[in-house]
Scaffold this motif. Structure first.
Motif, short mmCIF file in Angstrom:
data_model
loop_
_atom_site.label_atom_id
_atom_site.label_comp_id
_atom_site.label_asym_id
_atom_site.label_seq_id
_atom_site.Cartn_x
_atom_site.Cartn_y
_atom_site.Cartn_z
N VAL A 52 0.79 -1.11 0.02
CA VAL A 52 -0.07 -0.13 0.02
C VAL A 52 1.05 1.35 -0.14
CG1 VAL A 52 -1.78 1.05 1.32
CG2 VAL A 52 -1.65 -1.25 1.23
N SER A 53 1.21 1.68 -1.34
CA SER A 53 2.36 2.65 -1.33
C SER A 53 1.69 4.07 -0.57
CB SER A 53 2.64 3.14 -2.74
OG SER A 53 1.36 3.47 -3.55
N GLN A 54 0.45 4.31 -0.43
CA GLN A 54 0.02 5.25 0.40
C GLN A 54 0.89 5.80 1.65
OE1 GLN A 54 -1.92 3.10 -1.18
NE2 GLN A 54 -3.15 4.34 -2.69
N ALA B 158 1.69 7.90 10.07
CA ALA B 158 1.20 7.61 8.68
C ALA B 158 0.45 6.38 8.70
CB ALA B 158 2.27 7.89 7.33
N ASP B 159 0.89 5.49 9.12
CA ASP B 159 0.45 4.13 9.18
C ASP B 159 -1.19 4.14 9.77
OD1 ASP B 159 2.52 2.98 8.04
OD2 ASP B 159 3.46 2.30 10.15
N ILE B 160 -0.89 4.83 10.85
CA ILE B 160 -2.23 4.99 11.73
C ILE B 160 -3.22 6.02 10.94
CG2 ILE B 160 -3.03 5.87 14.05
CD1 ILE B 160 -0.25 4.92 15.13
N LEU B 161 -2.72 7.21 10.66
CA LEU B 161 -3.46 8.42 10.06
C LEU B 161 -4.12 7.96 8.79
CD1 LEU B 161 -1.81 11.20 11.98
CD2 LEU B 161 -3.80 10.12 12.70
N LEU B 162 -3.43 7.35 8.25
CA LEU B 162 -3.65 6.96 6.60
C LEU B 162 -5.27 6.54 6.81
CD1 LEU B 162 -2.95 6.83 3.62
CD2 LEU B 162 -1.94 4.47 4.21
N TYR B 163 -5.67 5.79 7.87
CA TYR B 163 -6.68 4.99 7.95
C TYR B 163 -7.76 5.78 8.81
CZ TYR B 163 -4.07 1.49 5.58
OH TYR B 163 -3.38 1.12 4.59
N HIS B 164 -7.28 7.01 9.28
CA HIS B 164 -8.30 7.75 10.25
C HIS B 164 -8.51 6.67 11.65
CE1 HIS B 164 -9.66 11.51 7.79
NE2 HIS B 164 -8.69 11.30 8.01
N ALA B 165 -7.42 6.01 12.00
CA ALA B 165 -7.65 5.20 13.14
C ALA B 165 -7.83 5.93 14.43
CB ALA B 165 -6.24 4.19 13.41
N ALA C 128 -4.42 -5.76 1.06
CA ALA C 128 -3.87 -4.41 0.38
C ALA C 128 -4.92 -3.82 -0.49
CB ALA C 128 -2.53 -4.99 -0.29
N GLU C 129 -5.67 -4.64 -1.27
CA GLU C 129 -6.61 -4.05 -2.00
C GLU C 129 -7.73 -3.34 -1.12
OE1 GLU C 129 -9.98 -5.37 -5.53
OE2 GLU C 129 -8.39 -6.86 -4.45
N ARG C 130 -8.18 -4.06 -0.21
CA ARG C 130 -9.17 -3.48 0.61
C ARG C 130 -8.38 -2.22 1.54
NH1 ARG C 130 -11.18 -8.18 4.57
NH2 ARG C 130 -12.33 -6.29 5.13
N ALA C 131 -6.97 -2.42 1.86
CA ALA C 131 -6.75 -1.25 2.66
C ALA C 131 -6.47 -0.02 1.62
CB ALA C 131 -5.19 -1.72 3.10
N ILE D 265 -9.71 2.38 1.41
CA ILE D 265 -9.62 3.38 2.65
C ILE D 265 -8.71 4.40 2.58
CG2 ILE D 265 -9.83 3.46 4.97
CD1 ILE D 265 -10.60 0.84 5.29
N ALA D 266 -7.48 3.98 2.22
CA ALA D 266 -6.24 4.84 2.30
C ALA D 266 -6.27 5.93 1.21
CB ALA D 266 -5.00 4.39 2.41
N GLN D 267 -6.62 5.66 0.04
CA GLN D 267 -6.43 6.55 -1.24
C GLN D 267 -7.27 7.80 -1.07
OE1 GLN D 267 -4.09 6.67 -3.27
NE2 GLN D 267 -4.99 8.46 -4.46
N PRO D 268 -8.38 7.72 -0.68
CA PRO D 268 -9.36 8.71 -0.48
C PRO D 268 -8.53 9.94 0.45
CG PRO D 268 -10.78 7.00 -0.53
CD PRO D 268 -9.41 6.59 -0.62
N ILE D 269 -8.15 9.24 1.30
CA ILE D 269 -7.74 10.04 2.56
C ILE D 269 -6.42 10.81 2.34
CG2 ILE D 269 -6.64 10.00 4.90
CD1 ILE D 269 -8.71 7.83 5.58
#
Length: 344
Positions: A95-97, A144-151, A321-324, A327-331
């Motif tokens: 997940v390059s994001q 970034a790992d955490i906030l990329l998903y608004h965890a 990774a596809e599912r991740a 979520i990650a790309q729009p953020i």
């Protein structure tokens, strides 16, 4: 894990990861993976779990060993009960994001904040100038790992709490600098016994994948006989178990074995001592070994089955990774827009 407390606009979401450097130990299981499974099964949070292979390469890794370790950690998640349909499970580098947002946060975080990170000081020692820039700056990638998903919540050990606090600082500074309320202030979640499982030969040191002797740790790939042998030979002191938790003060090896029993049995240390008041090690160690074998040997066997089919592990990680990314790309896209980067 307690019920989520958050601003209503953020989905209650947990993110956490394990670095694939060396093999999984009992410390990884009790301090992390077992709790990940419990959080998944409670159903109060959306759960995202990651093999953080980009963090592993902050120090040099043999490529073949890194691939094997990544698959072993993934197998440990799966064998322990992480369901790739109910949770998202993937390895970070797919997940390059993560790396993209990590650079943005490198530009938000301050050098002084990084200088205060105790983990770098401990790992670098006297050779700080010879360490990689990645090892110094990896807390911003962790943010970034955490906030990329608004965890909203991150289960961590005490040694990682400082990094979640840094994540909150980065989120707050980003929001303030750009006049937005975009990133949540993530909560670290630290609870229960055995969050920090200690060395079986020295109760003052954390159980580590890189210890000098294999007898210092229980590997998640150890078979039943080896698990029992290591616990039977674990260092103790001459005194019997006390009747109260206070009696474990100043007895690091005794406290460690009681904490391990408590975590495996889903009891408090006080409840364990109530079952074994004044017991000698000749009684307690065999009971602990029996419990550990009962809980861990099925996981070990399933890990061996899974790692024998690396293509299936790779397939599951790719699907995660596809599912991740969904979520990650729009953020990440919104982050770029906020910062002012031109995107086609």
């Amino acid at each position: 894990m307690s019920e989520p407390t958050r601003e209503s606009r953020f989905t209650p979401r947990v993110f956490s990861g394990i670095k694939p450097s060396g093999g999984l130990t009992l410390g990884n299981y009790l301090g992390a993976i077992k709790r990940f499974v419990q959080t998944q099964d409670e159903g109060s949070f959306e759960t995202i779990y990651c093999v953080v292979d980009l963090h592993a390469i902050t120090v040099w890794q043999d490529p073949a060993e890194l691939r094997a370790a990544t698959r072993e950690v993934a197998a440990g998640f799966l064998a322990s009960g992480i369901d790739p349909e109910r949770s998202i499970l993937f390895n970070q580098s797919q997940v390059s994001q993560h790396a993209e947002l990590g650079w943005i946060f490198n530009c938000v975080a301050r050098v002084g904040w990084m200088d205060r990170m105790t983990q770098f000081k401990e790992k670098a020692g006297r050779n700080a100038e010879k360490q990689s820039l990645g090892l110094y700056a990896y807390p911003s990638l962790m943010a970034a790992d955490i906030l990329l998903y608004h965890a909203t919540h991150v289960p961590v050990g005490e040694d990682q709490k400082q990094h979640v606090e840094l994540t909150r600082d980065i989120a707050a500074k980003f929001n303030h600098d750009f006049g937005v309320d975009f990133f949540p202030l993530t909560h670290p979640v630290i609870e229960g016994p055995a969050m920090r499982v200690m060395n079986l030969r020295d109760g003052t040191k954390k159980m580590s994948k890189s210890g000098e002797s294999d007898m210092e740790r229980i590997n998640m790939t150890d078979d039943a006989d080896l698990i029992a042998k290591k616990l039977q030979k674990a260092r103790t002191d001459p005194a019997p178990l006390p009747e109260t938790v206070e009696g474990l003060e100043g007895r690091p090896e005794a406290k460690n074995l009681v904490d391990i029993y408590a975590a495996l049995a889903d009891l408090s240390p006080a409840e364990v001592l109530a079952q074994y008041p004044g017991a000698g090690w000749g009684r307690f160690k065999p009971a602990l070994a029996e419990l550990a074998v009962e809980k861990l040997s099925p996981i070990s066997a399933e890990m061996k089955r899974l790692t024998a089919d690396p293509a299936e592990i790779d397939r599951l990680l790719a699907r995660g990774a596809e599912r991740a990314r969904a979520i990650a790309q729009p953020i990440l896209q919104r982050t770029y827009d906020i910062v002012g980067l031109v995107r086609a």
